[in-house]
Write an enzyme that holds these catalytic residues in place. Sequence first.
Site, PDB file in Angstrom:
ATOM      1  CG  ASP A 181       0.287   0.333  -2.858  1.00 22.21           C
ATOM      2  OD1 ASP A 181       0.800   1.190  -3.614  1.00 22.21           O
ATOM      3  OD2 ASP A 181       0.678  -0.848  -2.799  1.00 22.21           O
ATOM      4  CG  HIS A 182      -0.464   7.475  -4.722  1.00 23.45           C
ATOM      5  ND1 HIS A 182      -1.443   7.441  -5.691  1.00 23.45           N
ATOM      6  CD2 HIS A 182      -0.290   8.789  -4.432  1.00 23.45           C
ATOM      7  CE1 HIS A 182      -1.822   8.669  -5.983  1.00 23.45           C
ATOM      8  NE2 HIS A 182      -1.151   9.508  -5.231  1.00 23.45           N
ATOM      9  NE  ARG A 183       3.076  -0.176  -5.021  1.00 23.35           N
ATOM     10  CZ  ARG A 183       3.643  -1.257  -4.493  1.00 23.35           C
ATOM     11  NH1 ARG A 183       4.708  -1.800  -5.068  1.00 23.35           N
ATOM     12  NH2 ARG A 183       3.149  -1.803  -3.396  1.00 23.35           N
TER      13      ARG A 183
END
Length: 247
Positions: free
Chosen positions: A221-223
């Site tokens: 999850d690139h967040r």
Amino acid sequence: MSNKFSNMFPWPEDDFSQYGAVEQKAIGKIQQHVGKVMDRNWVSIPHVTHHDDIDITAIEQRRKDWNSANPEQKVSILPCLVKAAVEVLKQYPKFNCSLSADGSTVTQKSYYHMGIAVDVESGLLVPVVRDCDVKSVTEIAADINDMSTRAKTKGLPMSDMSGGCFTLSSLGHIGGTGFTPIINAPEVAILGVCKARQVVSLDAKGQVESRLMLPLSLSYDHRVINGADAARFMVAFSEALERVEFS
Ligand code: CAO
């Protein structure tokens, strides 16, 4: 309320019978549920997948030796990968957290419950093996065998499929060189495993050698996780796998 999907074209319904013979089949309830979960996770999590091949020549030799010496407690590579993943979650705790729905906080976990994707006729189930940090490779193997057998025969209660920290999805017994596993929210990463293969390469002295390489695909999850974190995860994973003890 308008959202980013409100401008989308509608789904392209078609009368396929005008092109040839067709048959309509109902999708089972479990697969429909899995489909909705996948849909939500795919559209709401900004996925990136980091691919790498790791050298498993040494651990595979040790695993074969263990299996020859312990025919009653044979293990596949999967429980070894689970054990290595636990070590890397400890080293990089960012991979063992969950993001709140509004994206404002993360919950850091100090337990190590690992999800294992299991392919069953009715769909895809993800039983969770609890407390993998304190379990041996053979105990994890026994749990995976037990849960995957139950998943394939009578199904699993929700209690066996909740509370996971990180998921492993292995297609290693089938094939493939890489894929994009969908993150199992509220987890923030998932490791896809494909089939190990012998690769001819040059050693440090320029001599030709053959090594057993395992293709791994880490979706994150690139967040919460950045590309450098994922690259470090994979290097640490390869090192942790070398240290896995059989017992
Ligand atoms: N490379 C090469 N061989 C591998 C391998 C790999 N990465 N992983 C497993 N194998 C071999 C095993 O060693 C075993 O060989 P032997 O019988 O000679 O020992 C054989 O493949 C079968 O392994 P297995 O499937 O019985 O055991 P497993 O521990 O690897 O996996 C389970 C168990 C339940 C996870 C698996 O059967 C399964 O259901 N996988 C599907 C998961 C899936 O569908 N993921 C996709 C999700 S996204 O849609």
